[in-house]
Design a protein around this motif. Sequence first.
Motif, PDB file in Angstrom:
ATOM      1  N   THR A  76      39.942 -72.846 -50.159  1.00 20.18           N
ATOM      2  CA  THR A  76      38.522 -72.981 -49.856  1.00 20.18           C
ATOM      3  C   THR A  76      37.730 -73.017 -51.163  1.00 20.18           C
ATOM      4  OG1 THR A  76      38.836 -71.765 -47.795  1.00 20.18           O
ATOM      5  CG2 THR A  76      36.568 -71.990 -48.602  1.00 20.18           C
ATOM      6  N   THR A 133      40.298 -76.445 -47.096  1.00 22.95           N
ATOM      7  CA  THR A 133      40.882 -77.765 -47.307  1.00 22.95           C
ATOM      8  C   THR A 133      42.398 -77.630 -47.388  1.00 22.95           C
ATOM      9  OG1 THR A 133      38.889 -78.425 -48.490  1.00 22.95           O
ATOM     10  CG2 THR A 133      40.849 -79.774 -48.844  1.00 22.95           C
ATOM     11  N   THR A 137      33.627 -80.378 -51.103  1.00 26.18           N
ATOM     12  CA  THR A 137      33.379 -79.584 -49.903  1.00 26.18           C
ATOM     13  C   THR A 137      33.483 -78.104 -50.256  1.00 26.18           C
ATOM     14  OG1 THR A 137      34.031 -79.215 -47.605  1.00 26.18           O
ATOM     15  CG2 THR A 137      35.813 -79.596 -49.191  1.00 26.18           C
ATOM     16  N   THR A 138      32.922 -77.274 -49.394  1.00 29.83           N
ATOM     17  CA  THR A 138      33.148 -75.830 -49.497  1.00 29.83           C
ATOM     18  C   THR A 138      33.890 -75.325 -48.262  1.00 29.83           C
ATOM     19  OG1 THR A 138      30.959 -75.404 -48.543  1.00 29.83           O
ATOM     20  CG2 THR A 138      31.128 -75.425 -50.962  1.00 29.83           C
ATOM     21  N   SER A 139      34.421 -76.248 -47.476  1.00 34.04           N
ATOM     22  CA  SER A 139      35.207 -75.891 -46.295  1.00 34.04           C
ATOM     23  C   SER A 139      36.673 -75.717 -46.679  1.00 34.04           C
ATOM     24  CB  SER A 139      35.103 -76.981 -45.235  1.00 34.04           C
ATOM     25  OG  SER A 139      33.763 -77.120 -44.810  1.00 34.04           O
TER      26      SER A 139
END
Length: 166
Positions: free
Chosen positions: A49, A128, A124-126
């Motif tokens: 993340t 992964t 992204t900050t999700s």
Amino acid sequence: NNTLSAVTTLPAAIATGKVLQVVTATKTDTFSTSSTSYTDVTGLSVSITPSSASNKIFVMAHAAIDHGDSRAMMIQLVRGSTALHIGTAASNRPGATFFTYADEANDNTVHYTGAFQFLDTPSTTSATTYKLQARISSSNAGHINRTNSDTDNSNNARAASGITVM
């Protein structure tokens, strides 16, 4: 002085240019596929993340492969469902992150090891996921961490493969 509970963001002095996370997976068992389409290699998947959308993810992976003679085994790196670090396909020549090919008769006890490094910007900050997928060029099986024959003797060692992301 900041206490651990009072710190909600990284201090500016360490906010850039540092390794913030390391996630690794090591595969010590075997995997086989007869699929001519890419399929997930069980045990070679990691999730990380990013703390910022500008974070870069450094991927390192290696896989011990065998597949017998007159065929190729291809490996690709995938982020989510997107293939990364792939050579340009041309006509009947598919793209891959790396591949092995055997053109010797009775090549049943040779391991090939493929390894690569790749710097990704997932933006992204999700959470992964990075994983390896494999396919074989014909319907005969290809293997990871074992020889094609896998005969029970000291010439047929079993190997380990892995993926690390930072």
